[in-house]
Write a protein that holds these residues in place. Structure first.
Motif, PDB file in Angstrom:
ATOM      1  N   PHE A  69      14.204   0.748  -3.505  1.00 25.71           N
ATOM      2  CA  PHE A  69      13.651  -0.051  -2.413  1.00 25.71           C
ATOM      3  C   PHE A  69      12.485   0.646  -1.700  1.00 25.71           C
ATOM      4  CE2 PHE A  69      13.729  -1.632   1.992  1.00 25.71           C
ATOM      5  CZ  PHE A  69      13.429  -2.961   1.734  1.00 25.71           C
ATOM      6  N   PRO A  70      12.614   1.951  -1.327  1.00 22.35           N
ATOM      7  CA  PRO A  70      11.467   2.594  -0.659  1.00 22.35           C
ATOM      8  C   PRO A  70      10.204   2.591  -1.512  1.00 22.35           C
ATOM      9  CG  PRO A  70      13.439   3.928  -0.438  1.00 22.35           C
ATOM     10  CD  PRO A  70      13.763   2.854  -1.413  1.00 22.35           C
ATOM     11  N   ALA A  71      10.365   2.830  -2.811  1.00 17.44           N
ATOM     12  CA  ALA A  71       9.190   2.850  -3.686  1.00 17.44           C
ATOM     13  C   ALA A  71       8.552   1.468  -3.752  1.00 17.44           C
ATOM     14  CB  ALA A  71       9.592   3.329  -5.084  1.00 17.44           C
ATOM     15  N   ILE A  72       9.392   0.430  -3.833  1.00 15.82           N
ATOM     16  CA  ILE A  72       8.851  -0.929  -3.887  1.00 15.82           C
ATOM     17  C   ILE A  72       8.114  -1.258  -2.595  1.00 15.82           C
ATOM     18  CG2 ILE A  72       9.513  -3.357  -4.006  1.00 15.82           C
ATOM     19  CD1 ILE A  72      11.814  -2.511  -5.834  1.00 15.82           C
ATOM     20  N   VAL A  73       8.692  -0.846  -1.471  1.00 18.52           N
ATOM     21  CA  VAL A  73       8.035  -1.103  -0.177  1.00 18.52           C
ATOM     22  C   VAL A  73       6.695  -0.392  -0.103  1.00 18.52           C
ATOM     23  CG1 VAL A  73       8.209  -0.674   2.296  1.00 18.52           C
ATOM     24  CG2 VAL A  73      10.178  -1.568   1.051  1.00 18.52           C
ATOM     25  N   VAL A  74       6.668   0.872  -0.532  1.00 21.08           N
ATOM     26  CA  VAL A  74       5.417   1.638  -0.481  1.00 21.08           C
ATOM     27  C   VAL A  74       4.337   0.980  -1.326  1.00 21.08           C
ATOM     28  CG1 VAL A  74       4.353   3.805  -1.176  1.00 21.08           C
ATOM     29  CG2 VAL A  74       6.495   3.835   0.080  1.00 21.08           C
ATOM     30  N   VAL A  75       4.701   0.593  -2.546  1.00 24.83           N
ATOM     31  CA  VAL A  75       3.715  -0.030  -3.434  1.00 24.83           C
ATOM     32  C   VAL A  75       3.258  -1.370  -2.863  1.00 24.83           C
ATOM     33  CG1 VAL A  75       3.393  -1.008  -5.733  1.00 24.83           C
ATOM     34  CG2 VAL A  75       4.589   1.158  -5.471  1.00 24.83           C
ATOM     35  N   ALA A  76       4.186  -2.145  -2.332  1.00 26.57           N
ATOM     36  CA  ALA A  76       3.825  -3.446  -1.777  1.00 26.57           C
ATOM     37  C   ALA A  76       2.887  -3.290  -0.580  1.00 26.57           C
ATOM     38  CB  ALA A  76       5.094  -4.197  -1.367  1.00 26.57           C
ATOM     39  N   VAL A  77       3.183  -2.340   0.300  1.00 23.75           N
ATOM     40  CA  VAL A  77       2.315  -2.121   1.462  1.00 23.75           C
ATOM     41  C   VAL A  77       0.929  -1.676   1.030  1.00 23.75           C
ATOM     42  CG1 VAL A  77       1.965  -0.609   3.452  1.00 23.75           C
ATOM     43  CG2 VAL A  77       4.191  -1.660   3.069  1.00 23.75           C
ATOM     44  N   PHE A  78       0.909  -0.792   0.029  1.00 26.76           N
ATOM     45  CA  PHE A  78      -0.392  -0.320  -0.455  1.00 26.76           C
ATOM     46  C   PHE A  78      -1.210  -1.460  -1.050  1.00 26.76           C
ATOM     47  CE2 PHE A  78      -2.823   0.942  -4.186  1.00 26.76           C
ATOM     48  CZ  PHE A  78      -3.792   1.700  -3.569  1.00 26.76           C
ATOM     49  N   LEU A  79      -0.567  -2.298  -1.876  1.00 26.76           N
ATOM     50  CA  LEU A  79      -1.293  -3.410  -2.486  1.00 26.76           C
ATOM     51  C   LEU A  79      -1.791  -4.373  -1.421  1.00 26.76           C
ATOM     52  CD1 LEU A  79       0.915  -4.126  -5.627  1.00 26.76           C
ATOM     53  CD2 LEU A  79      -1.318  -3.007  -5.534  1.00 26.76           C
ATOM     54  N   LEU A  80      -0.971  -4.610  -0.376  1.00 26.80           N
ATOM     55  CA  LEU A  80      -1.368  -5.511   0.696  1.00 26.80           C
ATOM     56  C   LEU A  80      -2.589  -4.967   1.437  1.00 26.80           C
ATOM     57  CD1 LEU A  80      -0.448  -8.162   2.014  1.00 26.80           C
ATOM     58  CD2 LEU A  80       0.832  -6.793   3.656  1.00 26.80           C
ATOM     59  N   MET A  81      -2.540  -3.678   1.757  1.00 24.98           N
ATOM     60  CA  MET A  81      -3.663  -3.075   2.483  1.00 24.98           C
ATOM     61  C   MET A  81      -4.926  -3.092   1.632  1.00 24.98           C
ATOM     62  SD  MET A  81      -1.762   0.137   4.293  1.00 24.98           S
ATOM     63  CE  MET A  81      -3.303   0.814   4.845  1.00 24.98           C
ATOM     64  N   ARG A  82      -4.751  -2.835   0.353  1.00 26.77           N
ATOM     65  CA  ARG A  82      -5.919  -2.805  -0.522  1.00 26.77           C
ATOM     66  C   ARG A  82      -6.533  -4.202  -0.647  1.00 26.77           C
ATOM     67  NH1 ARG A  82      -8.729  -0.400  -4.389  1.00 26.77           N
ATOM     68  NH2 ARG A  82      -9.144  -1.510  -6.314  1.00 26.77           N
ATOM     69  N   ARG A  83      -5.670  -5.217  -0.704  1.00 26.96           N
ATOM     70  CA  ARG A  83      -6.173  -6.580  -0.811  1.00 26.96           C
ATOM     71  C   ARG A  83      -6.937  -6.974   0.451  1.00 26.96           C
ATOM     72  NH1 ARG A  83      -2.486 -11.756  -2.552  1.00 26.96           N
ATOM     73  NH2 ARG A  83      -4.179 -13.271  -2.726  1.00 26.96           N
ATOM     74  N   ARG A  84      -6.396  -6.572   1.583  1.00 25.91           N
ATOM     75  CA  ARG A  84      -7.082  -6.890   2.834  1.00 25.91           C
ATOM     76  C   ARG A  84      -8.416  -6.178   2.914  1.00 25.91           C
ATOM     77  NH1 ARG A  84      -3.366  -6.551   8.022  1.00 25.91           N
ATOM     78  NH2 ARG A  84      -5.345  -7.277   8.875  1.00 25.91           N
ATOM     79  N   ALA A  85      -8.434  -4.936   2.424  1.00 27.55           N
ATOM     80  CA  ALA A  85      -9.696  -4.193   2.452  1.00 27.55           C
ATOM     81  C   ALA A  85     -10.736  -4.846   1.558  1.00 27.55           C
ATOM     82  CB  ALA A  85      -9.446  -2.756   2.022  1.00 27.55           C
ATOM     83  N   ILE A  86     -10.282  -5.343   0.415  1.00 25.56           N
ATOM     84  CA  ILE A  86     -11.219  -5.999  -0.508  1.00 25.56           C
ATOM     85  C   ILE A  86     -11.751  -7.282   0.108  1.00 25.56           C
ATOM     86  CG2 ILE A  86     -11.345  -7.204  -2.712  1.00 25.56           C
ATOM     87  CD1 ILE A  86      -9.421  -5.108  -3.819  1.00 25.56           C
ATOM     88  N   ARG A  87     -10.838  -8.046   0.756  1.00 29.46           N
ATOM     89  CA  ARG A  87     -11.278  -9.292   1.393  1.00 29.46           C
ATOM     90  C   ARG A  87     -12.264  -9.003   2.509  1.00 29.46           C
ATOM     91  NH1 ARG A  87      -5.911 -13.121   1.938  1.00 29.46           N
ATOM     92  NH2 ARG A  87      -5.851 -13.798  -0.237  1.00 29.46           N
ATOM     93  N   ALA A  88     -11.944  -7.982   3.288  1.00 27.00           N
ATOM     94  CA  ALA A  88     -12.855  -7.635   4.376  1.00 27.00           C
ATOM     95  C   ALA A  88     -14.196  -7.199   3.819  1.00 27.00           C
ATOM     96  CB  ALA A  88     -12.248  -6.530   5.229  1.00 27.00           C
ATOM     97  N   GLY A  89     -14.167  -6.505   2.699  1.00 31.94           N
ATOM     98  CA  GLY A  89     -15.408  -6.048   2.095  1.00 31.94           C
ATOM     99  C   GLY A  89     -16.251  -7.191   1.596  1.00 31.94           C
TER     100      GLY A  89
END
Lengths: 398, 65
Positions: free
Chosen positions: A117-137
């Protein structure tokens, strides 16, 4: 042109990251990341340690990041260890990194009973942040970064210093002019690294490979056939017993050894593929026939009337037939099996059955004619099975 | 510039596989009994030789430059 994936794939601030020299105990990765991002190195180290507890995710990421990040003035370790890696397409590199990390994390989680579960949460949070950064870009080109740029940042052309608005507009107009002559909208912009090594010369229409395929040697094929056939015939000539078994084994072994030495020593010529396929088929068939002809297991001499019976098998096979054991006999029967295949036959189910199996398989076979609600006879004996990397089959006759 | 010819991985893997098969057959012919199904041991031989071939393919130098 393929190039090596670096940490810029994760965050554009880590493009072209290099580890500092002089760190011997650690790889210097945390120090390099902290310096590039602008935070304290202690925070980066704590983050890595915390991720280690996420089913070993931190360990895997640290290892891959170290392999992909060179020290200052040197090449990345992955280039020395696996030279072919950087020739793969970047997407393939990313898939290999992700798949191998997933395998390691799943293995660590299953072996250590860690939660995923912690690993899944970490990966999910990272993907979410990266997606937001790409959209903002994409929404604000001046502040963010296009996803395609992350793949090419290491070698992307550096824009002219924006000293004046005129310079920036000139740069944009040059890019737009270049984009208009591209063959398709999906084609990426050309990548020019002004500070990198000289690019390879442009290949011609039919570039000659540096290593053309070695010519086929039919004499080598004849040599393999003669040597393996001679070895198989020698089994008959010297009367080895059982003859045909040893003929197959010797023929297969000599053929394999000849091919191995040929591959290592005679590199200027290669053996025909048809010979390799035929040899593999003949070798597999003959070895399979040999294994199917394995001898039946030997029966072990059984003593009755004593209190404790112990049978040891080390890299062996055998049958412990206790079918004549009296049902009232309260003996303790111990079977120690190491790297062995053992079959134990009892007149009835023992009153106590203890098994300690390490990397072993212990099967119990009941008589097929017995029904579930039928009264079952019980033996007064105690059966103890200690098996290490073995197969033990316990059969009850009634 | 003279370059050392590359190893023919196909021949290498076939040789290793045949040697593994011969070892398996030799063990049985010698009187040992395989403690697991024979198919498992054959699969292990193929897996080991294939892994060695893959490692040789991946770790050899790129001779294009």
């Amino acid at each position: 042109m393929n190039s090596l994936v670096d940490l810029g794939t994760l965050d554009h601030r880590l493009v072209g990251l290099q580890r500092p020299n002089g760190t011997t105990f650690t790889s210097g990765l945390c120090r390099a990341v902290a310096a590039r991002v602008g935070i304290d190195v202690l925070l980066v180290r704590l983050a890595v340690v915390a991720l280690v507890f996420a089913a070993g995710l931190g360990l895997v990421l640290y290892a891959w990041a170290t392999l992909l990040t060179p020290r200052e003035g040197r090449v990345a370790p992955i280039r020395r260890l696996v030279p072919a890696f950087e020739r793969w397409p970047r997407n393939t590199q990313v898939v290999v990194i992700g798949a191998s990390s997933l395998v390691v994390v799943l293995a660590l989680a299953s072996q250590g009973n860690f939660s995923l579960f912690p690993a899944i949460v970490v990966v999910a949070v990272f993907l979410l942040m990266r997606r937001r950064a790409i959209r903002a870009g994409s929404a604000h080109p001046g502040t963010g970064q296009h996803p395609a740029a992350a793949w090419h940042d290491a070698a992307a052309p550096t824009a002219p210093p924006p000293t004046t608005a005129t310079t920036i507009e000139e740069w944009r107009s040059r890019l737009a002019a270049h984009a208009s002559i591209r063959t398709g909208p999906a084609d990426p912009l050309p990548v020019v690294d002004l500070y990198g090594p000289d690019p390879d010369p442009a290949p011609g229409p039919n570039p000659a490979p540096a290593h053309p395929q070695a010519p086929v040697s039919w004499w080598g094929a004849v040599l393999v056939v003669l040597l393996s056939g001679g070895a198989a015939s020698a089994a008959f000539a010297f009367g080895l017993s059982p003859t045909w078994l040893w003929a197959c084994v010797l023929g297969t072994g000599v053929a394999g050894a000849t091919m191995l030495f040929w591959a290592l020593l005679v590199r200027s010529r290669r053996l025909p593929v048809v010979v390799l396929v035929l040899a593999l088929g003949v070798g597999a068939t003959s070895s399979w026939m040999v294994t199917e002809r394995s001898e039946p297991a030997e029966r072990v001499a059984v003593e009755t009337g004593t209190q404790d019976l112990t049978y040891e098998f080390i890299a062996n096979t055998g049958v412990v037939d206790l079918s004549d054991l009296d049902l009232d006999d309260a003996s303790t029967i111990t079977v120690e099996a190491n790297l062995s295949s053992v079959r134990v036959v009892l007149p009835a189910e023992p009153i106590r059955f203890t098994q300690d199996a390490e990397m072993s398989q212990v099967d119990v076979v009941h008589p097929s004619s017995r029904t579930a609600d039928e009264e079952r006879p019980r033996s007064s004996a105690t059966l103890v099975i200690n098996a290490v990397m073995s197969t033990v089959e316990v059969e009850y006759l009634s | 510039m003279n370059k050392t010819p590359r190893i023919d991985v196909a021949t290498l893997v076939t040789g290793l596989t045949l040697i593994g098969f011969a070892v398996l057959g030799g063990l049985v012919a010698w009187g040992h009994t395989l403690i697991r199904p024979a198919s498992l041991w054959f699969a292990l031989v193929l897996l080991a030789s294939g892994s060695i071939g893959l490692a040789v393919s991946l770790t050899r130098r790129d001779d294009r430059h």
